[in-house]
Scaffold this active site. Structure first.
Site, PDB file in Angstrom:
ATOM      1  N   HIS A  92       0.895  -1.287  -0.051  1.00 13.15           N
ATOM      2  CA  HIS A  92       0.036   0.047  -0.155  1.00 13.15           C
ATOM      3  C   HIS A  92       0.891   1.256   0.009  1.00 13.15           C
ATOM      4  CE1 HIS A  92      -4.137  -1.590   1.010  1.00 13.15           C
ATOM      5  NE2 HIS A  92      -3.427  -2.555   0.304  1.00 13.15           N
ATOM      6  N   SER A 107      -0.424  -1.190  -6.271  1.00 14.10           N
ATOM      7  CA  SER A 107      -0.229  -2.202  -7.062  1.00 14.10           C
ATOM      8  C   SER A 107       0.601  -1.907  -8.183  1.00 14.10           C
ATOM      9  CB  SER A 107      -1.445  -2.733  -7.630  1.00 14.10           C
ATOM     10  OG  SER A 107      -2.125  -3.299  -6.385  1.00 14.10           O
ATOM     11  N   LYS A 153     -14.115  -7.965  -8.512  1.00 10.30           N
ATOM     12  CA  LYS A 153     -13.341  -8.626  -9.261  1.00 10.30           C
ATOM     13  C   LYS A 153     -12.816  -9.747  -8.592  1.00 10.30           C
ATOM     14  CE  LYS A 153      -9.966  -8.253 -13.173  1.00 10.30           C
ATOM     15  NZ  LYS A 153      -8.991  -7.504 -13.884  1.00 10.30           N
ATOM     16  N   ASP A 154     -12.327  -9.505  -7.166  1.00  7.26           N
ATOM     17  CA  ASP A 154     -11.602 -10.586  -6.481  1.00  7.26           C
ATOM     18  C   ASP A 154     -12.575 -11.661  -6.118  1.00  7.26           C
ATOM     19  OD1 ASP A 154      -8.873  -9.473  -6.484  1.00  7.26           O
ATOM     20  OD2 ASP A 154      -9.070  -8.520  -4.726  1.00  7.26           O
ATOM     21  N   GLU A 186       6.016 -34.144  -1.453  1.00 10.82           N
ATOM     22  CA  GLU A 186       4.535 -33.721  -2.121  1.00 10.82           C
ATOM     23  C   GLU A 186       4.917 -32.779  -3.256  1.00 10.82           C
ATOM     24  OE1 GLU A 186       1.950 -34.996  -0.706  1.00 10.82           O
ATOM     25  OE2 GLU A 186       1.024 -32.974   0.162  1.00 10.82           O
TER      26      GLU A 186
HETATM   27  C1  HEM Z   1      -0.028 -22.017   6.125  1.00  8.14           C
HETATM   28  C2  HEM Z   1      -0.977 -22.678   6.439  1.00  8.14           C
HETATM   29  C3  HEM Z   1      -0.785 -24.079   6.604  1.00  8.14           C
HETATM   30  C4  HEM Z   1      -0.378 -25.103   5.557  1.00  8.14           C
HETATM   31  C5  HEM Z   1       0.373 -24.885   4.328  1.00  8.14           C
HETATM   32  C6  HEM Z   1      -0.541 -26.263   6.199  1.00  8.14           C
HETATM   33  C7  HEM Z   1      -0.233 -27.589   5.874  1.00  8.14           C
HETATM   34  C8  HEM Z   1      -0.261 -28.925   6.347  1.00  8.14           C
HETATM   35  C9  HEM Z   1      -0.297 -30.417   5.698  1.00  8.14           C
HETATM   36  C10 HEM Z   1       0.430 -30.583   4.299  1.00  8.14           C
HETATM   37  C11 HEM Z   1      -0.758 -31.120   6.494  1.00  8.14           C
HETATM   38  C12 HEM Z   1      -0.972 -32.868   6.073  1.00  8.14           C
HETATM   39  C13 HEM Z   1      -1.937 -33.189   5.429  1.00  8.14           C
HETATM   40  C14 HEM Z   1      -2.453 -34.535   5.519  1.00  8.14           C
HETATM   41  O1  HEM Z   1      -1.677 -35.014   4.494  1.00  8.14           O
HETATM   42  O2  HEM Z   1      -3.175 -34.932   6.138  1.00  8.14           O
HETATM   43  C15 HEM Z   1      -1.385 -30.610   7.442  1.00  8.14           C
HETATM   44  C16 HEM Z   1      -2.032 -31.293   8.858  1.00  8.14           C
HETATM   45  C17 HEM Z   1      -2.442 -30.681   9.890  1.00  8.14           C
HETATM   46  N1  HEM Z   1      -2.456 -29.003  10.041  1.00  8.14           N
HETATM   47 FE1  HEM Z   1      -1.852 -27.807   8.920  1.00  8.14          FE
HETATM   48  N2  HEM Z   1      -0.977 -25.978   7.482  1.00  8.14           N
HETATM   49  C18 HEM Z   1      -1.404 -24.965   7.621  1.00  8.14           C
HETATM   50  C19 HEM Z   1      -1.895 -24.344   8.830  1.00  8.14           C
HETATM   51  C20 HEM Z   1      -2.320 -24.926  10.055  1.00  8.14           C
HETATM   52  C21 HEM Z   1      -2.761 -24.342  11.229  1.00  8.14           C
HETATM   53  C22 HEM Z   1      -2.763 -22.805  11.307  1.00  8.14           C
HETATM   54  C23 HEM Z   1      -2.992 -25.115  11.968  1.00  8.14           C
HETATM   55  C24 HEM Z   1      -3.441 -25.241  13.538  1.00  8.14           C
HETATM   56  C25 HEM Z   1      -3.752 -24.250  14.287  1.00  8.14           C
HETATM   57  C26 HEM Z   1      -2.506 -26.505  11.441  1.00  8.14           C
HETATM   58  C27 HEM Z   1      -2.816 -27.756  12.057  1.00  8.14           C
HETATM   59  C28 HEM Z   1      -2.774 -28.886  11.339  1.00  8.14           C
HETATM   60  C29 HEM Z   1      -3.117 -30.345  12.021  1.00  8.14           C
HETATM   61  C30 HEM Z   1      -3.565 -30.692  13.384  1.00  8.14           C
HETATM   62  C31 HEM Z   1      -2.767 -31.153  11.395  1.00  8.14           C
HETATM   63  C32 HEM Z   1      -2.861 -32.887  11.264  1.00  8.14           C
HETATM   64  C33 HEM Z   1      -4.094 -33.461  10.735  1.00  8.14           C
HETATM   65  C34 HEM Z   1      -4.064 -33.908   9.298  1.00  8.14           C
HETATM   66  O3  HEM Z   1      -3.056 -34.418   8.879  1.00  8.14           O
HETATM   67  O4  HEM Z   1      -5.061 -33.788   8.617  1.00  8.14           O
HETATM   68  N3  HEM Z   1      -2.404 -26.448  10.208  1.00  8.14           N
HETATM   69  N4  HEM Z   1      -1.155 -28.948   7.411  1.00  8.14           N
END
Ligand code: HEM
Lengths: 255, 433
Positions: free
Chosen positions: B213, B217, B241-242, B285
């Site tokens: 900002h 942009s 638009k978004d 991945e």
């Molecule tokens: C930048 C944002 C985030 C990304 C890119 C991300 C990415 C991921 C990925 C790739 C997995 C594995 C999924 C699977 O194969 O099951 C995962 C699982 C998990 N994430 Fe995140 N996550 C993000 C944010 C968060 C936040 C903010 C929390 C909690 C406050 C969280 C909690 C969990 C938990 C508890 C799991 C395990 C459950 C599962 O495997 O389904 N994640 N996350």
């Protein structure tokens, strides 16, 4: 620019396809694609196949394989009545305890019990299977490349070993198993079960039915998911169309 | 207070004491935005929305997830089977990670095409690279949590990379593991960090937007906005638009979530982690594949390793190259010193831009293939080209490329043939497009 975009999109699909190909196992044959009642946007599990498949699992596979993520209460989701499910559960011996005297004891199963395991632990399972561990089947369809097609192919893919291969004792030759030598003897034989609904129990029929059952076991939410998905996508299509109209209107005074 | 610009008395009362409404009015409504942004400019706000989706679904998942090696896999299956709408929340989180990377990669390549990293937006761009790094760390940590075979073996392979660092490498690895192999302490700290990092990302995103900002942009033509005619208020023009773009995105996204939720995942992750059984191919991945290819292309006999072989092991060179592939983005604003921003007016850069995209796809394919010929050679060549692009071609283009004449203003973007008066004074007269 458009030309490039199409090129990029094509490249994306090539990468995705190529990377999937890279994961398939060495010398095993690619399993042929079958028609499954549960594939496609509107797919649902064929209830008859599910119940027959449970019978195959229960009478054949459960002798060696656990399905520890399933509970007897889940059987009501595939068309069994609560009474039928209770009866099935009650026919199993469940170890419970300790009781007031500190002893473990046996009791008939109830709906909330998980499927009883054939062996108390992995070591016992190996000991009974010539050293090989029969894996848990609850997630099998999701845990193999090819999914349901692979499972069906594996169960029907037993062949005589080619002359130049030396099969060790206790091993069978299977076209679709990685490495072709599998420690599971052909589990299905013609008329191996007597279906309650009188369907003829060919090996192919039983393989299809048990595969359908295991596909449900791996993804019990599948029907719900697809039904909800159709509604959500339809809603989004309409909403997005309307947003586009509003966008056109708002932008009509620019340029 | 009667002279407040807000009609609603409650809003006016609050704004007099805490100027949040003035702030929103300023940043969203009055905020002047170039009127010629195309749909590639939608991906920034999309990324922000996905970040929110990830945090919301992640917090709900954590309410049911158990970070213990004996329970983690089953707790995720419990979410899938017994928690109300648990399967939906998990599939949104799982596919959300992929969607996040698709959107951010497009966002970055938008920046590369239109020169968005050039002055005065260098810090804005660098903050974006920081976000990418944090996202990669977060996704890697999250993928370990469900404690499947790929979780475990991916974590083992990637954490082991740090052992290539001379002297302190092994200590770092032990620290990451909390022991002598990937085990329960590893899972515990990974969960803690996976919970934490997204909020750090939110912080960096805020800085990213503050920097945005400051100068507003960029735009597809890459010349500054000069008069009020060139701009329109962000709201309602770009909000609608978004929103439309969000609708289109959600159709694709929910198409995956509801109809092919495991398409982008690996089946092995539905097998519980087992330290005694190594999967035949350990693949990361999809969004890590190009980086993985760069890492693996430094082998002891690789030509690209030769210049470094007196200095370090091939393993260390691979690790450094992988990090360097992102670090070059950090210094890109200074590598590219062409005064023209948009590739529309840089005919040669435009060709190299598409070559770079093809190169990245090739790297992605190589990352998915087993490390054997011919893939090793292709991946070494593609790695070499990647660095050649940023470290040699881009700086040289700044000297030798003949750029096309720029239009005078955004309001008059189309150069009419023969209209010599409309050619900007500073631009080199060349053949007209
Ligand atoms: C930048 C944002 C985030 C990304 C890119 C991300 C990415 C991921 C990925 C790739 C997995 C594995 C999924 C699977 O194969 O099951 C995962 C699982 C998990 N994430 Fe995140 N996550 C993000 C944010 C968060 C936040 C903010 C929390 C909690 C406050 C969280 C909690 C969990 C938990 C508890 C799991 C395990 C459950 C599962 O495997 O389904 N994640 N996350």
């Amino acid at each position: 620019m458009r030309k490039y975009l199409i090129g990029a999109a094509a490249a994306v699909s090539v990468v995705v396809l190529a990377s999937n190909g890279a994961m398939s196992a060495g010398d095993a044959v690619k399993p042929p694609s079958q028609n499954w009642s549960f594939s496609g946007f509107f797919g649902t599990f064929d209830r008859g196949a599910l119940q027959r498949g449970f019978q195959v699992y229960d009478e054949v596979c459960a002798g060696c394989h656990s399905a520890r993520l399933l509970a007897y209460r889940n059987l009501t989701e595939i068309g069994f009545t609560e009474d039928q499910a209770k009866k099935i559960a009650a026919s199993k011996e469940v170890t419970d305890g300790p009781n007031d005297e500190g002893e473990m004891f046996q009791r008939p199963g109830i709906l909330s019990d998980r499927f009883v395991r054939p062996f108390p632990n992995d070591e016992a399972a190996r000991a009974a299977n010539g050293g090989a561990l029969p894996p848990d089947l609850s997630l099998m369809v999701k845990a193999r490349i090819g999914g349901a097609n692979y499972l069906h192919a594996l169960l029907t893919g037993y062949k005589d070993a080619p002359k130049d291969t030396n099969l060790p004792d206790g091993m069978s030759y299977n076209l679709y198993f990685a490495g072709n030598q599998i420690a599971m003897a052909p589990p299905l034989a013609e008329d191996g079960v007597e279906y309650a609904d009188k369907t003829k129990a060919t090996v192919d029929q039983m393989a299809r039915d048990v595969t359908t059952f295991l596909a449900w076991a791996a993804e019990p939410e599948l029907e719900w998911r697809k039904r909800m998905g159709v509604k959500v996508i339809l809603f989004l299509l309409i909403l997005t169309g309307m947003l586009y109209a509003v966008k056109r209107k708002v932008w009509s005074d620019v340029h | 207070m009667s002279d407040s610009k807000f009609k609603n008395p409650i809003v006016a009362w609050i704004d007099y004491r805490l100027p949040v409404f003035t702030f929103m009015e300023h940043e969203l409504h009055e905020y002047p935005t170039p009127k010629n942004l195309n749909y590639w400019w939608n991906f920034g706000s999309l990324a922000g929305i996905i970040l929110v989706i990830m945090i919301v679904t992640g917090i709900i998942l954590s309410m049911h997830y158990t970070p213990h090696t004996a329970l983690a896999f089953d707790s995720v299956e419990r979410i899938m089977r017994d928690v109300n709408y648990g399967w939906l929340i998990r599939y949104v989180h799982m596919n959300g990670a992929s969607a996040f990377f698709i959107v951010v990669f497009i966002h970055i390549f938008r920046g590369l095409y239109f020169g968005s990293y050039k002055s005065p937006r260098e810090l804005l761009w660098m903050l974006g690279v920081v976000i990418l790094l944090l996202m990669m760390a977060t996704a890697f940590l999250g993928y370990v949590l469900p404690w499947g075979q790929m979780s475990f073996w991916g974590a083992t392979v990637i954490t082991n990379l740090f052992s290539a660092i001379p002297i302190v490498g092994d200590t770092i690895v032990t620290l990451l593991w909390g022991g002598f192999s990937v085990d329960n302490p590893t899972l515990n700290r990974f969960f803690s960090l996976h919970f934490l990092l997204p909020f750090v990302i939110v912080g960096v995103v805020v800085l990213h937007i503050v920097a945005l900002h400051q100068h507003g942009s960029g735009n597809p033509i890459g010349i500054d906005t000069k008069s009020p005619q060139d701009t329109i208020p962000f709201h309602p023009y770009y909000t609608i638009k978004d929103l439309f773009g969000l609708g289109v995105f959600l159709i694709f996204f929910f198409g995956f979530v509801f109809f092919a939720p495991n398409y982008l995942g690996h089946p092995d992750n539905y097998i519980e982690a087992n330290p005694l059984v190594t999967p035949p191919h350990i693949v990361p991945e999809w969004y890590f594949l190009p980086f993985y290819a760069i890492l693996r292309s430094f082998t002891a006999d690789a030509l690209i390793f030769l210049p470094f072989s007196w200095l370090m092991t091939a393993k260390l060179a691979g690790v450094l190259a992988m990090f360097a592939s992102i670090m070059v983005l950090f210094i890109l604003p200074w590598l590219d010193h062409s005064p023209v921003k948009s590739a529309r007016f840089r005919p040669i850069y435009k060709q190299f831009y598409w070559l770079l995209i093809i190169d990245c796809f090739i790297l992605g394919i190589c990352g998915a293939k087993p490390a054997e010929a011919p893939w090793t050679y292709i991946s070494q060549a593609a790695t070499a080209y990647y660095f050649l692009h940023f470290l040699v071609i881009i700086p040289l283009l700044g000297f030798f490329e003949k750029t096309k004449p720029l239009p005078t203003s955004i309001s008059e973007p189309v150069l009419k043939g023969g209209g010599g008066a409309s050619v900007a004074a500073g631009a080199k007269p060349m053949e007209k497009a």
